[in-house]
Design a protein around this motif. Structure first.
Motif, PDB file in Angstrom:
ATOM      1  N   GLN A   1       3.690   1.430  -8.520  1.00 13.31           N
ATOM      2  CA  GLN A   1       4.100   0.131  -9.056  1.00 13.31           C
ATOM      3  C   GLN A   1       5.612  -0.045  -8.994  1.00 13.31           C
ATOM      4  OE1 GLN A   1       4.007  -0.481 -13.293  1.00 13.31           O
ATOM      5  NE2 GLN A   1       3.115  -2.512 -13.058  1.00 13.31           N
ATOM      6  N   ARG A   2       6.355   0.993  -9.325  1.00 15.71           N
ATOM      7  CA  ARG A   2       7.819   0.917  -9.274  1.00 15.71           C
ATOM      8  C   ARG A   2       8.293   0.659  -7.843  1.00 15.71           C
ATOM      9  NH1 ARG A   2      10.590   2.952 -13.754  1.00 15.71           N
ATOM     10  NH2 ARG A   2      12.389   3.510 -12.463  1.00 15.71           N
ATOM     11  N   LEU A   3       7.676   1.300  -6.889  1.00 13.17           N
ATOM     12  CA  LEU A   3       8.053   1.085  -5.487  1.00 13.17           C
ATOM     13  C   LEU A   3       7.747  -0.350  -5.051  1.00 13.17           C
ATOM     14  CD1 LEU A   3       6.810   4.447  -3.941  1.00 13.17           C
ATOM     15  CD2 LEU A   3       9.191   3.711  -4.167  1.00 13.17           C
ATOM     16  N   GLY A   4       6.622  -0.882  -5.523  1.00  9.26           N
ATOM     17  CA  GLY A   4       6.241  -2.243  -5.149  1.00  9.26           C
ATOM     18  C   GLY A   4       7.212  -3.292  -5.653  1.00  9.26           C
ATOM     19  N   LEU A   5       7.915  -3.003  -6.747  1.00  8.15           N
ATOM     20  CA  LEU A   5       8.836  -3.971  -7.337  1.00  8.15           C
ATOM     21  C   LEU A   5      10.254  -3.852  -6.792  1.00  8.15           C
ATOM     22  CD1 LEU A   5       7.636  -3.820 -11.056  1.00  8.15           C
ATOM     23  CD2 LEU A   5       7.175  -5.611  -9.371  1.00  8.15           C
ATOM     24  N   VAL A   6      10.488  -2.941  -5.855  1.00 13.31           N
ATOM     25  CA  VAL A   6      11.821  -2.816  -5.251  1.00 13.31           C
ATOM     26  C   VAL A   6      12.007  -3.931  -4.215  1.00 13.31           C
ATOM     27  CG1 VAL A   6      13.309  -1.371  -3.816  1.00 13.31           C
ATOM     28  CG2 VAL A   6      11.908  -0.331  -5.611  1.00 13.31           C
TER      29      VAL A   6
ATOM     30  N   LYS B   1       2.570 -10.989  10.783  1.00 15.74           N
ATOM     31  CA  LYS B   1       1.290 -11.632  10.496  1.00 15.74           C
ATOM     32  C   LYS B   1       0.832 -11.310   9.072  1.00 15.74           C
ATOM     33  CE  LYS B   1      -0.343 -11.679  15.285  1.00 15.74           C
ATOM     34  NZ  LYS B   1       0.971 -11.338  15.837  1.00 15.74           N
ATOM     35  N   PRO B   2       0.026 -12.188   8.466  1.00 13.95           N
ATOM     36  CA  PRO B   2      -0.455 -11.921   7.097  1.00 13.95           C
ATOM     37  C   PRO B   2      -1.331 -10.683   7.044  1.00 13.95           C
ATOM     38  CG  PRO B   2      -0.795 -14.222   7.717  1.00 13.95           C
ATOM     39  CD  PRO B   2      -0.407 -13.494   8.961  1.00 13.95           C
ATOM     40  N   PHE B   3      -1.292 -10.033   5.909  1.00 16.04           N
ATOM     41  CA  PHE B   3      -2.103  -8.831   5.692  1.00 16.04           C
ATOM     42  C   PHE B   3      -2.978  -9.069   4.463  1.00 16.04           C
ATOM     43  CE2 PHE B   3      -2.758  -4.921   3.301  1.00 16.04           C
ATOM     44  CZ  PHE B   3      -3.298  -4.079   4.252  1.00 16.04           C
ATOM     45  N   LYS B   4      -4.256  -8.742   4.583  1.00 11.15           N
ATOM     46  CA  LYS B   4      -5.175  -8.909   3.466  1.00 11.15           C
ATOM     47  C   LYS B   4      -5.899  -7.599   3.221  1.00 11.15           C
ATOM     48  CE  LYS B   4      -9.065 -11.634   1.732  1.00 11.15           C
ATOM     49  NZ  LYS B   4     -10.061 -12.677   2.035  1.00 11.15           N
ATOM     50  N   TYR B   5      -5.731  -7.068   2.010  1.00 14.49           N
ATOM     51  CA  TYR B   5      -6.390  -5.811   1.662  1.00 14.49           C
ATOM     52  C   TYR B   5      -7.721  -6.092   0.969  1.00 14.49           C
ATOM     53  CZ  TYR B   5      -7.470  -1.506  -0.813  1.00 14.49           C
ATOM     54  OH  TYR B   5      -8.097  -0.406  -1.314  1.00 14.49           O
ATOM     55  N   VAL B   6      -8.748  -5.349   1.334  1.00 15.18           N
ATOM     56  CA  VAL B   6     -10.039  -5.435   0.658  1.00 15.18           C
ATOM     57  C   VAL B   6     -10.497  -4.023   0.332  1.00 15.18           C
ATOM     58  CG1 VAL B   6     -10.703  -7.585   1.799  1.00 15.18           C
ATOM     59  CG2 VAL B   6     -11.318  -5.395   2.837  1.00 15.18           C
TER      60      VAL B   6
ATOM     61  N   GLN C   1       0.843  -1.195   0.000  1.00 13.88           N
ATOM     62  CA  GLN C   1       0.000   0.000   0.000  1.00 13.88           C
ATOM     63  C   GLN C   1       0.882   1.250   0.000  1.00 13.88           C
ATOM     64  OE1 GLN C   1      -2.750  -0.564   3.353  1.00 13.88           O
ATOM     65  NE2 GLN C   1      -4.338  -0.952   1.844  1.00 13.88           N
ATOM     66  N   VAL C   2       0.595   2.156  -0.934  1.00 12.50           N
ATOM     67  CA  VAL C   2       1.385   3.375  -1.073  1.00 12.50           C
ATOM     68  C   VAL C   2       0.438   4.570  -0.943  1.00 12.50           C
ATOM     69  CG1 VAL C   2       2.897   4.719  -2.574  1.00 12.50           C
ATOM     70  CG2 VAL C   2       3.050   2.220  -2.572  1.00 12.50           C
ATOM     71  N   TYR C   3       0.678   5.408   0.058  1.00 13.12           N
ATOM     72  CA  TYR C   3      -0.130   6.600   0.279  1.00 13.12           C
ATOM     73  C   TYR C   3       0.673   7.804  -0.217  1.00 13.12           C
ATOM     74  CZ  TYR C   3      -2.926   3.530   3.196  1.00 13.12           C
ATOM     75  OH  TYR C   3      -3.708   2.495   3.647  1.00 13.12           O
ATOM     76  N   ILE C   4       0.223   8.400  -1.309  1.00 14.18           N
ATOM     77  CA  ILE C   4       0.947   9.502  -1.942  1.00 14.18           C
ATOM     78  C   ILE C   4       0.378  10.822  -1.437  1.00 14.18           C
ATOM     79  CG2 ILE C   4       1.553  10.590  -4.130  1.00 14.18           C
ATOM     80  CD1 ILE C   4       1.352   7.853  -5.442  1.00 14.18           C
ATOM     81  N   LYS C   5       1.164  11.497  -0.612  1.00 14.39           N
ATOM     82  CA  LYS C   5       0.747  12.791  -0.083  1.00 14.39           C
ATOM     83  C   LYS C   5       0.995  13.901  -1.094  1.00 14.39           C
ATOM     84  CE  LYS C   5       2.067  11.256   4.561  1.00 14.39           C
ATOM     85  NZ  LYS C   5       2.944  11.534   5.732  1.00 14.39           N
ATOM     86  N   ASN C   6       2.116  13.798  -1.820  1.00  8.96           N
ATOM     87  CA  ASN C   6       2.446  14.819  -2.799  1.00  8.96           C
ATOM     88  C   ASN C   6       3.350  14.195  -3.858  1.00  8.96           C
ATOM     89  OD1 ASN C   6       2.729  17.187  -4.164  1.00  8.96           O
ATOM     90  ND2 ASN C   6       4.021  18.212  -2.634  1.00  8.96           N
ATOM     91  N   ASN C   7       3.019  14.434  -5.111  1.00  6.75           N
ATOM     92  CA  ASN C   7       3.851  13.944  -6.215  1.00  6.75           C
ATOM     93  C   ASN C   7       3.720  14.914  -7.375  1.00  6.75           C
ATOM     94  OD1 ASN C   7       5.300  12.509  -8.127  1.00  6.75           O
ATOM     95  ND2 ASN C   7       3.551  11.190  -8.654  1.00  6.75           N
ATOM     96  N   THR C   8       4.720  15.771  -7.523  1.00  4.80           N
ATOM     97  CA  THR C   8       4.697  16.738  -8.629  1.00  4.80           C
ATOM     98  C   THR C   8       5.725  16.386  -9.700  1.00  4.80           C
ATOM     99  OG1 THR C   8       6.225  18.175  -7.414  1.00  4.80           O
ATOM    100  CG2 THR C   8       3.853  18.611  -7.170  1.00  4.80           C
ATOM    101  N   SER C   9       6.261  15.164  -9.642  1.00  3.04           N
ATOM    102  CA  SER C   9       7.182  14.705 -10.683  1.00  3.04           C
ATOM    103  C   SER C   9       6.382  14.332 -11.927  1.00  3.04           C
ATOM    104  CB  SER C   9       7.988  13.503 -10.199  1.00  3.04           C
ATOM    105  OG  SER C   9       7.155  12.359 -10.094  1.00  3.04           O
TER     106      SER C   9
END
Length: 399
Positions: free
Chosen positions: A113-118, A131-136, A96-104
């Protein structure tokens, strides 16, 4: 068992690679039992016999790049190890990525997606207790919220700015962004682990960081900012490829090259060129070979002959079968019970740890299967102490 039967038994363990076909590829009803037509063999499985035939040989042993041979197992077991390493060994990845500010110039979803693949690395003990995490989706039931026991928080907070006196250097013709700006390129090492108080108290030595600090995430120019809070969770490759602990987990069967009739002189040179370098070498025909009746080397003492030197380097090319001068002189194949594994870890675990974890998971699956079979058969009958002890001893040697 006669020499003829020994040879026939050995051939049953070889997959035949012919000019146009591949033979003897059918799976066996009883693994490791390669009986011949004139042989009757007990198909019972014995642990001691399996242990005597099992062998592991390392060819390349690096922390994150390992190659080894697993000898004496069935193809189903080898493939089970491969699939478990790819899809069932749990690892850590950003979910889970919470983007507060992104002006790039990179869109929010692409950045996430790029962050998830690091690939991330950390304390294995911490990962084991996570413990396991399940997003809904919001409003649905059955999910879990991120907290210290099921997730890891990482923060990326950067801003691109002019270097001091950067404009002056620009007027002098400077074009390198690294000389002109601060944070012109954002790399994985700028992700900062933000432990909660509970994580710090429970795991004081835990430190989560990217495996490769030089992975490029984004490029920016003065005035652009990225402010992100991301949560990494434990998952398996079956859920998403980003959780897979390996970049590559493959195996191949050992090539078998058998020279059945002598290949001499210029033919030996041509034969060697049909394979990868080092697979076939040349040696001189000895006096003993030339004098031995039926060897095929009679009268060829001192000539150069083709010799199989290292079949491990072969890729099972059929090039030699295309040339008429080698017809009937060579037999190609692959050994059914010799598997050459290649495991490349993404860095969260070493290659050895990934393979050992796959063994542990397969053992757990086997134990669950035994429990399910017992439930199908019904509750076990009561046994006397002597009978139970006798059966327990038998399981140490019999399957």
């Amino acid at each position: 068992m006669s020499a003829r039967t020994d040879e026939a038994f050995a051939r049953r363990k070889i997959i035949g690679v012919n000019e146009e076909t591949v033979t003897n590829v059918s799976s066996k009803d009883f693994p490791h039992h390669y009986t011949t037509s004139d042989q009757v063999e007990d198909p019972s499985w014995f642990l001691r016999k399996f242990q005597e035939g099992l062998e592991i040989t390392f060819h390349e042993h690096k922390p994150f790049d390992t190659s080894f041979s697993l000898i004496g197992i069935d193809a189903s077991i080898a493939n089970a190890f491969r699939r478990i390493m790819i899809a069932e060994v749990p690892t850590l990845a950003l979910e889970q990525v919470y983007i507060k500010n992104n002006t790039s110039i990179i869109h929010d979803e692409i950045l996430a997606q790029r962050l998830g693949l690091v690939p991330l690395a950390g304390d294995p003990a911490f990962l084991e207790d996570l413990k396991p995490f399940k997003y809904v989706e919001p409003g649905q039931e059955g999910g879990s919220a991120p907290y210290w026991g099921n997730s890891i928080a990482l923060e990326l907070k950067v801003e691109c700015m002019w270097q001091e006196k950067g404009k002056e250097r620009a007027r002098q013709g400077e074009t390198d962004p690294k000389q002109l700006y601060n944070n012109s390129s954002i790399y994985a090492h700028q992700l900062e682990f933000v432990p909660s108080k509970e994580q710090t108290d429970r795991f004081p030595a835990c430190f989560i960081k990217p495996v490769n600090p030089e992975i490029l995430i984004a490029k920016m120019r003065p005035g652009q900012k990225i402010d992100i809070l991301a949560f990494a969770v434990k998952g398996i490759g079956e859920d998403h490829a980003k959780f897979s602990p390996v970049a590559t987990a493959t195996y191949r069967m050992l090539p078998v090259i058998e020279i059945t009739r002598p290949i001499l002189g210029a033919d030996a040179d041509k034969f060697a060129r049909c394979f990868n370098r080092g697979v076939i070498t040349k040696s001189r025909v000895t006096e003993e070979e030339a004098s031995r009746e039926g060897s095929g080397y009679e009268g060829h003492e001192g000539e150069m002959k083709a010799v199989v030197s290292d079949p491990f380097k072969d890729t099972v090319s059929r090039e030699c079968l295309r040339h008429p001068e080698f017809k009937g002189k060579v037999r190609l194949g692959r050994a059914m019970d010799h598997f050459i594994f290649k495991v490349e870890s993404t860095g969260q675990f070493t290659s050895d740890e990934v393979f050992l974890e796959s063994v542990r998971i397969l053992k757990q699956k086997a134990k669950k299967m035994v429990v399910h079979l017992d439930n199908l058969v019904g509750p076990p009958k009561e046994k006397t102490g002597d009978v139970a002890q006798e059966q327990g001893s038998a399981m140490d040697t019999d399957g």
